[in-house]
Design an enzyme around this catalytic site. Structure first.
Site, PDB file in Angstrom:
ATOM      1  N   ASP A   1     -14.538  -1.152 -25.015  1.00  0.00           N
ATOM      2  CA  ASP A   1     -13.261  -0.832 -24.389  1.00  0.00           C
ATOM      3  C   ASP A   1     -12.292  -0.678 -25.588  1.00  0.00           C
ATOM      4  O   ASP A   1     -12.323  -1.581 -26.266  1.00  0.00           O
ATOM      5  CB  ASP A   1     -12.722  -1.172 -23.115  1.00  0.00           C
ATOM      6  CG  ASP A   1     -11.886  -0.107 -22.419  1.00  0.00           C
ATOM      7  OD1 ASP A   1     -11.732   0.873 -22.768  1.00  0.00           O
ATOM      8  OD2 ASP A   1     -11.073  -0.677 -21.323  1.00  0.00           O
TER       9      ASP A   1
ATOM     10  N   ASN B   1     -15.859   8.256 -15.777  1.00  0.00           N
ATOM     11  CA  ASN B   1     -15.160   8.831 -17.053  1.00  0.00           C
ATOM     12  C   ASN B   1     -15.338  10.504 -17.339  1.00  0.00           C
ATOM     13  O   ASN B   1     -14.651  10.951 -17.975  1.00  0.00           O
ATOM     14  CB  ASN B   1     -16.024   8.365 -18.337  1.00  0.00           C
ATOM     15  CG  ASN B   1     -15.588   7.103 -18.680  1.00  0.00           C
ATOM     16  OD1 ASN B   1     -16.539   6.226 -19.045  1.00  0.00           O
ATOM     17  ND2 ASN B   1     -14.335   6.446 -18.325  1.00  0.00           N
TER      18      ASN B   1
HETATM   19  C1  IPE Z   1     -14.943   1.392 -19.688  1.00  0.00           C
HETATM   20  O1  IPE Z   1     -14.262   2.651 -19.293  1.00  0.00           O
HETATM   21  C2  IPE Z   1     -15.292   1.394 -21.056  1.00  0.00           C
HETATM   22  C3  IPE Z   1     -16.644   1.992 -21.169  1.00  0.00           C
HETATM   23  C4  IPE Z   1     -17.334   1.657 -22.140  1.00  0.00           C
HETATM   24  C5  IPE Z   1     -17.305   3.087 -20.402  1.00  0.00           C
HETATM   25  P1  IPE Z   1     -12.886   2.771 -19.191  1.00  0.00           P
HETATM   26  O2  IPE Z   1     -11.944   2.536 -20.244  1.00  0.00           O
HETATM   27  O3  IPE Z   1     -12.788   4.139 -18.511  1.00  0.00           O
HETATM   28  O4  IPE Z   1     -12.508   1.722 -17.715  1.00  0.00           O
HETATM   29  P2  IPE Z   1     -11.194   1.459 -16.805  1.00  0.00           P
HETATM   30  O5  IPE Z   1     -11.522   2.676 -15.727  1.00  0.00           O
HETATM   31  O6  IPE Z   1     -10.076   1.352 -17.719  1.00  0.00           O
HETATM   32  O7  IPE Z   1     -11.542   0.179 -16.424  1.00  0.00           O
HETATM   33  C1  IPE Z   2     -13.793   3.177 -24.307  1.00  0.00           C
HETATM   34  O1  IPE Z   2     -12.702   3.378 -24.983  1.00  0.00           O
HETATM   35  C2  IPE Z   2     -15.025   4.179 -24.569  1.00  0.00           C
HETATM   36  C3  IPE Z   2     -15.140   5.145 -23.413  1.00  0.00           C
HETATM   37  C4  IPE Z   2     -14.856   5.048 -22.133  1.00  0.00           C
HETATM   38  C5  IPE Z   2     -16.212   5.981 -23.819  1.00  0.00           C
HETATM   39  P1  IPE Z   2     -11.624   4.118 -23.963  1.00  0.00           P
HETATM   40  O2  IPE Z   2     -11.845   5.630 -24.384  1.00  0.00           O
HETATM   41  O3  IPE Z   2     -11.804   3.817 -22.824  1.00  0.00           O
HETATM   42  O4  IPE Z   2     -10.161   3.657 -24.548  1.00  0.00           O
HETATM   43  P2  IPE Z   2      -9.079   3.336 -24.015  1.00  0.00           P
HETATM   44  O5  IPE Z   2      -9.115   2.475 -23.075  1.00  0.00           O
HETATM   45  O6  IPE Z   2      -8.303   4.537 -23.469  1.00  0.00           O
HETATM   46  O7  IPE Z   2      -8.256   2.688 -25.318  1.00  0.00           O
HETATM   47 MG    MG Z   3     -10.641   2.317 -21.480  1.00  0.00          MG
END
Ligand code: IPE
Ligand code: IPE
Ligand code: MG
Length: 249
Positions: free
Chosen positions: A22, A70
């Site tokens: 994340d 997502n």
């Molecule tokens: C978690 O996804 C990270 C991944 C690798 C998919 P999100 O960043 O969308 O998670 P939440 O909804 O903020 O917990």
């Molecule tokens: C995790 O990083 C990757 C995916 C969910 C694919 P994020 O895209 O969730 O990054 P933040 O949480 O918005 O910083």
């Molecule tokens: Mg995230």
């Protein structure tokens, strides 16, 4: 300063590590770049962590890549991520084979875009005989969906007469999960300072040690992984027993 790698006890490494990668978006934002820039730079961290895990002899590495939730992100970002999965899997295929790493994917794979699924299946097929480490990509994942599918499967077997309700056991549940045949993760890591589990492996993480790192995923490197494993090794895993009962080696 001693490196975390030197402090690791090589005899008590987890067999299975799960990582919620994340913080890509925030990493990009901190550099006034679009979110997709963060995803692209996250690939380097994936490579590092895969390599480090294989070097240590970790048997299973599960990387949370894309949740069912997502899909709610802006269309452009979702499209870019799907393309990134295709190109990364194709580009890394020879390295996976060279390092004897088997690629697997868990999640609602049938609902992925056809070209993403095709690239994935191609890499899964091509690496299926590798046996040094299994790299499990969690794609289009959802723990609630997984448990719902498991329940449906049990209900079907009961209605067809092949399963008695009295015979439902932990084993009948485990054998219907996406991770059937894989040991549960002993260590779950989430980066970017978020302290939550992202709706996946809800059954499997029952006794996992949760380690949270403040590092944003694109900055995550081998040393950071070693530090997380070190923290795991410093915990006492009691499984309901008292500290005195836990045999220390
Ligand atoms: C978690 O996804 C990270 C991944 C690798 C998919 P999100 O960043 O969308 O998670 P939440 O909804 O903020 O917990
Ligand atoms: C995790 O990083 C990757 C995916 C969910 C694919 P994020 O895209 O969730 O990054 P933040 O949480 O918005 O910083
Ligand atoms: Mg995230």
């Amino acid at each position: 300063m001693e490196l975390a790698l030197d402090l690791l006890d090589k005899n008590t490494l987890p067999r299975h590590i799960a990582i919620i990668m994340d913080g890509n978006g925030r990493w990009a934002k901190s550099q006034s770049m679009p979110r997709v820039f963060g995803h692209r730079n996250g690939v380097k961290a994936v490579r590092e962590v895969t390599e480090a895990s294989a070097e240590l002899g970790i048997e299973y590495l599960t990387l949370y890549a894309f949740s069912k939730e997502n899909w709610k992100r802006p269309r452009k970002e979702v499209n870019m991520l799907m393309k990134l999965f295709v190109s990364t899997v194709s580009k890394e295929l020879s390295t996976l084979n060279k390092n004897n790493i088997r690629l697997k994917a868990i999640g609602d794979l049938e609902s992925l875009p056809p070209d993403t699924l095709a690239a994935l299946n191609n890499a899964i097929e091509s690496t299926k005989d590798n046996d040094h480490m299994t790299l499990n990509l969690a794609l289009n994942y959802s723990g609630r969906w997984e448990l719902t599918e498991m329940t449906k499967s049990i209900a079907k077997d009961i209605s067809s007469g092949s399963l008695n309700p009295e015979d439902i056991s932990e084993e009948s549940i485990v054998s219907r999960l996406l991770t059937s045949g894989t040991p549960d993760p002993e260590l779950m890591i989430r980066t970017s300072g978020e302290h939550r589990i992202s709706n996946f492996l809800l059954w499997q993480l029952s006794y996992a040690e949760l380690v949270f790192s403040d590092i944003l995923w694109p900055d995550f490197r081998k040393e950071e992984l070693y530090k997380c494993i070190l923290e795991y090794q410093r915990r006492e895993r009691r499984f309901g027993m008292t500290s005195d009962q836990v045999v220390k080696s």
